[in-house]
Write a protein that holds these residues in place. Structure first.
Motif, PDB file in Angstrom:
ATOM      1  N   GLU A   1       0.761  -1.201  -0.153  1.00 28.24           N
ATOM      2  CA  GLU A   1       0.041   0.017  -0.026  1.00 28.24           C
ATOM      3  C   GLU A   1       0.784   1.311  -0.206  1.00 28.24           C
ATOM      4  O   GLU A   1       1.909   1.440   0.864  1.00 28.24           O
ATOM      5  CB  GLU A   1      -0.921   0.147   1.202  1.00 28.24           C
ATOM      6  N   THR A   2       0.432   2.216  -1.057  1.00 27.85           N
ATOM      7  CA  THR A   2       1.346   3.424  -0.936  1.00 27.85           C
ATOM      8  C   THR A   2       0.549   4.594  -0.858  1.00 27.85           C
ATOM      9  O   THR A   2       1.189   5.724  -0.656  1.00 27.85           O
ATOM     10  CB  THR A   2       2.210   3.451  -2.513  1.00 27.85           C
ATOM     11  N   GLU A   3      -0.745   4.714  -0.930  1.00 25.48           N
ATOM     12  CA  GLU A   3      -1.814   5.574  -1.096  1.00 25.48           C
ATOM     13  C   GLU A   3      -1.192   6.740  -1.928  1.00 25.48           C
ATOM     14  O   GLU A   3      -1.279   7.894  -1.824  1.00 25.48           O
ATOM     15  CB  GLU A   3      -1.718   6.550   0.390  1.00 25.48           C
ATOM     16  N   TRP A   4      -0.439   6.396  -3.103  1.00 26.26           N
ATOM     17  CA  TRP A   4      -0.060   7.232  -4.259  1.00 26.26           C
ATOM     18  C   TRP A   4       0.941   8.039  -3.524  1.00 26.26           C
ATOM     19  O   TRP A   4       1.154   9.245  -4.344  1.00 26.26           O
ATOM     20  CB  TRP A   4      -1.024   7.735  -5.025  1.00 26.26           C
ATOM     21  N   ASN A   5       1.696   7.695  -2.702  1.00 31.09           N
ATOM     22  CA  ASN A   5       2.735   8.511  -2.041  1.00 31.09           C
ATOM     23  C   ASN A   5       4.379   7.994  -2.705  1.00 31.09           C
ATOM     24  O   ASN A   5       4.414   6.956  -2.469  1.00 31.09           O
ATOM     25  CB  ASN A   5       2.781   8.354  -0.555  1.00 31.09           C
ATOM     26  N   VAL A   6       4.917   8.974  -3.242  1.00 27.25           N
ATOM     27  CA  VAL A   6       6.085   8.534  -3.855  1.00 27.25           C
ATOM     28  C   VAL A   6       7.341   7.812  -2.956  1.00 27.25           C
ATOM     29  O   VAL A   6       7.553   6.927  -3.377  1.00 27.25           O
ATOM     30  CB  VAL A   6       6.826   9.920  -4.289  1.00 27.25           C
ATOM     31  N   ASP A   7       7.583   8.397  -1.584  1.00 27.10           N
ATOM     32  CA  ASP A   7       8.263   7.807  -0.720  1.00 27.10           C
ATOM     33  C   ASP A   7       7.709   6.367  -0.482  1.00 27.10           C
ATOM     34  O   ASP A   7       8.728   5.287  -0.272  1.00 27.10           O
ATOM     35  CB  ASP A   7       8.473   8.609   0.456  1.00 27.10           C
ATOM     36  N   ARG A   8       6.265   6.021  -0.529  1.00 27.76           N
ATOM     37  CA  ARG A   8       6.045   4.517  -0.234  1.00 27.76           C
ATOM     38  C   ARG A   8       6.406   3.848  -1.334  1.00 27.76           C
ATOM     39  O   ARG A   8       6.463   2.560  -1.336  1.00 27.76           O
ATOM     40  CB  ARG A   8       4.570   4.699   0.301  1.00 27.76           C
ATOM     41  N   ILE A   9       6.035   4.350  -2.590  1.00 28.97           N
ATOM     42  CA  ILE A   9       6.312   3.525  -3.740  1.00 28.97           C
ATOM     43  C   ILE A   9       7.878   3.214  -3.888  1.00 28.97           C
ATOM     44  O   ILE A   9       8.172   2.086  -4.060  1.00 28.97           O
ATOM     45  CB  ILE A   9       5.980   4.595  -4.999  1.00 28.97           C
ATOM     46  N   VAL A  10       8.601   3.966  -3.579  1.00 25.81           N
ATOM     47  CA  VAL A  10      10.162   3.675  -3.601  1.00 25.81           C
ATOM     48  C   VAL A  10      10.362   2.608  -2.515  1.00 25.81           C
ATOM     49  O   VAL A  10      11.156   1.661  -2.717  1.00 25.81           O
ATOM     50  CB  VAL A  10      11.073   4.980  -2.965  1.00 25.81           C
TER      51      VAL A  10
END
Length: 446
Positions: free
Chosen positions: A81-90
């Motif tokens: 799960e990333t919530e479309w957050n760049v840091d979480r995608i990375v």
């Protein structure tokens, strides 16, 4: 008294998002290919993400259970799960780039243009292809500089070109574009700004006036922007928003008297989640569709029989079956499967690493015969990639909202790739110089 459909669907999506916080993990074993999935089932963009992942997962499950995998290699996946957050995608990329439980990672769906930008150097260093259909960094179309990035199907420059080609068709020819006012209302982000360079070039080529108006994320208030549009009195508006900013834009445009029939949404402003909340104001709205909506294609009949009707679908609210975002997931998954199948033809019927998968993507050729055999005829245009061309198709259809559903109003419209290519190569050359990259000689790539 019945609740409005869009309210019911949004409530359903919220519930499904909550349920997906602890997704079921497919267990890995021998002879399996791992697929990490950077998802956003919660947060501001969940209404887009939930049907998207359902389309991807349903197709992967279909490949496993009906076709026995890709030449016997089963697909396994894990959501992050990333919530479309760049840091979480990375973070998701770093967590799963080396695979899981012995099953290797062959590629990574970024599911985000900002995510594609953030991972560009990491993917190249790790030799993991970054897949971002109809998104990503446009200059990564040039695979000689970006060997591990694939803005598949229709990059942002192509989206601008298809939009202008459609407007020219409606106006009676390219010569009729001279003197026209075309406003782009765009999400003020890397995604939204991607079409500024091609629109400038196309305006110089055809003589129309190119006006750019930004909307700050998340776009809940747009009165100032649409007041400006009204003062300009444009002939056409290109709407390049995302998430809540799209229905807000459509409703605000109507409030300021902008004819909705003269507004064309781009790829990421053309789903049911974009028009249902806008209500009656959206009727007549048009959007680019490299991922057309509809459930009447052959692949949908197969999925109904083998996945949906037997209770194996990831899509809990079946009304989203065949909707735009479901089909986006379906098409992305199908292209990935065909690339892996292509790579297996060279490297053997076994799980693949990222470098081998890159070869598969660069030699991918989904022709008319393969589209028919796979059930994607009409849903996906022929797609052929190469070392120098990581986009492939470069075409979209235009769909129009009739108040209840999307209706396709054109056949495939091709982008002017010849005009756009020098712009892409100039940007990729600048990137290569900045990063000290020696471009590959694609003429001698095998």
């Amino acid at each position: 008294m019945r609740k409005p459909l869009h309210r019911h669907l949004l409530v359903s999506l919220f519930v499904l998002g909550a349920q997906a916080l602890s997704p079921v993990v497919t267990q890995a074993a021998d002879n399996q290919q791992f697929i990490p999935m950077a998802t956003y089932r919660v947060g501001a963009y969940a209404s887009s993400g939930i049907p998207w992942w359902a389309g991807e997962i349903d197709y992967f499950r279909y490949i496993n259970e009906v076709e026995g995998g890709i030449n016997g290699v089963k697909l396994v996946w894990q959501e992050c799960e990333t919530e479309w957050n760049v840091d979480r995608i990375v973070e998701c990329y770093e967590r799963y780039k080396d695979g899981k439980d012995g099953a290797p990672t062959a590629f990574f769906f970024t599911h985000s243009t900002p995510g594609s930008y953030a991972l560009m150097e990491k993917g190249a260093a790790d030799r993991i292809p970054l897949i971002d259909g109809a998104g990503g960094r446009t200059e990564s179309t040039d695979g000689s500089v970006f060997p591990y990035a694939f803005p598949l199907l229709l990059n942002y420059y192509g989206q601008a070109s298809v939009g202008i080609n459609y407007i020219a068709e409606r106006e009676g020819g390219f010569d009729k574009l001279k003197g026209k006012k075309i406003v782009t209302v765009y999400h003020d982000s890397a995604y939204g700004r991607e079409t500024q360079a091609p629109m400038k070039l196309l305006a110089e080529t055809y003589g129309f006036e190119n006006i750019q108006i930004p909307v700050a994320d998340p776009g809940n208030e747009q009165s100032a922007q649409w007041r400006q549009v009204r003062q300009i009195k444009p002939d056409w508006v290109f709407l390049r928003t995302w998430g809540v900013s799209t229905p807000v834009g459509i409703k605000t445009a109507a409030r300021f008297g902008i004819p909705v029939e003269r507004i064309i949404g781009d790829v990421w402003a053309g789903s049911e989640a974009d028009v249902l909340p806008a209500g009656a104001a959206a009727k007549g709205y048009q959007a680019l569709a490299p991922f057309p909506g509809g459930d009447g294609f052959e692949i949908h009949q197969r999925l109904r029989q083998h996945i949906l009707d037997v209770g194996k679908s990831d899509l809990k609210d079946k009304r989203y079956f065949g909707k735009v975002y479901y089909n986006i997931g379906l098409i992305n998954a199908a292209i990935a499967v065909e690339a892996l199948r292509t790579a297996q033809g060279k490297f053997g019927h076994r799980p693949l690493n990222g470098e081998e998968a890159r070869w598969g993507f660069e030699h991918l050729n989904i022709d008319a015969a393969r589209l028919k055999a796979s059930g994607f005829e009409g849903l996906l245009p022929p797609l052929q990639l190469s070392c120098s061309d990581h986009e492939g198709g470069g075409a979209a259809r235009v769909q129009q909202w009739d108040g209840e559903k999307w209706v396709l109003v054109t056949d495939w419209i091709q982008a002017d790739r010849t005009t756009l290519r020098p712009l892409i190569e100039a940007k990729s050359a600048a990137y290569a110089q900045e990063k000290g990259i020696t471009p590959r000689d694609c003429a001698n790539e095998q």
